[in-house]
Design a protein around this motif. Structure first.
Motif, PDB file in Angstrom:
ATOM      1  N   ALA A 298      23.289  25.757  45.682  1.00  0.00           N
ATOM      2  CA  ALA A 298      24.192  25.671  44.560  1.00  0.00           C
ATOM      3  C   ALA A 298      25.379  26.138  44.967  1.00  0.00           C
TER       4      ALA A 298
ATOM      5  N   LEU B 281      29.608  30.692  42.569  1.00  0.00           N
ATOM      6  CA  LEU B 281      30.967  30.585  41.641  1.00  0.00           C
ATOM      7  C   LEU B 281      31.438  31.854  41.052  1.00  0.00           C
TER       8      LEU B 281
ATOM      9  N   LYS C 120      27.793  24.103  37.239  1.00  0.00           N
ATOM     10  CA  LYS C 120      27.188  24.697  38.242  1.00  0.00           C
ATOM     11  C   LYS C 120      25.508  25.222  37.827  1.00  0.00           C
TER      12      LYS C 120
ATOM     13  N   ASP D 187      23.293  22.427  38.956  1.00  0.00           N
ATOM     14  CA  ASP D 187      22.957  22.650  40.369  1.00  0.00           C
ATOM     15  C   ASP D 187      22.041  23.767  40.569  1.00  0.00           C
TER      16      ASP D 187
END
Length: 379
Positions: A263, A266, A278, A281
């Motif tokens: 993923a 972030l 996210k 993911d």
């Protein structure tokens, strides 16, 4: 010693420990892209210990065993070495590094390191066995391995330190020789699954975060970040707002970022919509990655990761607090770091980070608050 002085010394040790991320080892990552550093090796070794059911004492050793390399450096096992001189250098490093901590923790942490070095207790024998196995399997899995490197591994298995695996872990030893000689030697299904998972975990060492090392020299990767957080837990558990199981917190932090293999990372200061996307993911990544393990173990670690993400249990709340405070310390050490890149305001830092740190470990936030205020006042 006052409580504030005690915490200051603990944070000073953790800041100094960041330097382990710049100690380069001889072995390379499994993708062959670069040499590994001692911090990400320590994370991977601790993960091996967790996955293979080693006792908590062995995981503590994995976290601490290479800290002396900050001063003494790494010494490749395939090259001739003056072991007496190395021992002197490492003890001098221990004499400097551990006393940064409060006296009681300095004694405890040094005893963990000395236990590992002595190698006679059951936990130390396990930790040292894994410390031979992990680099061996990493090198054997290197996609860019040369015949010269294969010859070095073969010689080490014959007469070097990894030769001890013939007695300590004969199945893995035979399997390693089989990989070298391409004989097709096999392991039992559970060990094969664990090795597959641990090999996949190596990819976390190439996942870069927004935050830099404390010296600002490069971006931190998620594997060495995970090691640092586990060391934070070992050092700072007494500051949790409610009592926690330190070893569960360490386990959470060893696995919490594995989903970034699929993923990606972030940064916390990105838009909320991106963070929401996210989450899906990461859920898919968790299902795939923990699904590589034997069923019951994979389910247990998946549940531990889910507990961390939910951040409702005392252990997870404290783990989240550590995950938020470590980048703050890196940004303070680099005169703002990613706060400047993302135009972070004092109010945003309080809402996105400070609230979560206070929820799990208010003393940590209070300890660094003067530096935070000084930075934002000056900018």
């Amino acid at each position: 010693m006052s409580a504030s002085d005690r915490l200051s010394r603990q944070l000073a040790f953790l800041s100094e420990a960041d330097r382990l991320k710049s100690v380069v080892r001889a072995n390379v990552l499994m993708d062959g892209s670069r040499h590994e550093n001692s911090a990400e090796h320590s994370w991977h070794l601790a993960l091996w210990a967790l996955v293979f059911g080693a006792p908590p004492a062995a995981i503590h050793m994995a976290l601490l065993h290479d800290v002396v390399e900050i001063d003494a450096g790494d010494h490749p096992i395939h090259l001739p070495q003056d072991h007496a001189a190395i021992a002197i250098k490492e003890r001098a490093a221990a004499d400097r590094l551990y006393p940064i901590l409060p006296a009681d923790q300095a004694t405890t942490f040094r005893a963990v390191w000395e236990d590992f070095e002595d190698g006679t207790s059951p936990a130390a024998r396990t930790a040292r066995m894994l410390d031979m196995a992990q680099p061996l399997m990493q090198e054997l899995g290197n996609a860019a391995q040369t015949e010269v490197e294969r010859d070095i591994i073969r010689a080490l298995l014959a007469t070097g330190r990894p030769a001890a695996l013939a007695d300590d872990w004969p199945g893995l030893y035979t399997y390693a020789l089989g990989l070298l000689d391409r004989t097709g030697a096999r392991l039992d299904a559970d060990t094969t699954a664990r090795l597959r998972f641990l090999a996949e975990a190596d990819r976390l060492k190439t996942e870069l975060r927004a935050t830099t090392l404390f010296d600002g020299s490069r971006r931190e990767n998620s594997a060495e970040h995970s090691w640092h957080l586990a060391l934070y837990a070992l050092t700072l558990a007494e500051h949790a707002v409610r009592p926690v199981d330190t070893d569960r917190v360490i386990a959470m932090l060893l696995i919490h970022d594995l989903v970034e293999i699929d993923a990606g990372d972030l940064p916390i200061h990105t838009a909320a919509s991106d963070r929401n996307a996210k989450a899906a993911d990461e859920a898919r990544a968790a299902a795939r990655l923990f699904g590589l393990l034997p069923r019951d173990q994979g389910a247990a670690l998946h549940a531990l990761w889910t507990e961390f993400e939910a951040a409702t249990s005392d252990d997870a709340v404290f783990a989240k607090a550590l995950d938020r405070v470590q980048p703050v310390m890196a940004n303070l050490a680099t005169r703002g770091g990613t706060w400047l890149s993302y135009n972070v305001t004092r109010d945003q830092l309080e809402t996105r980070v400070g609230d979560k740190v206070r929820r799990g470990a208010p003393a940590l936030w209070d300890a660094i608050l003067p530096q935070i205020d000084a930075f934002f006042t000056a900018t």
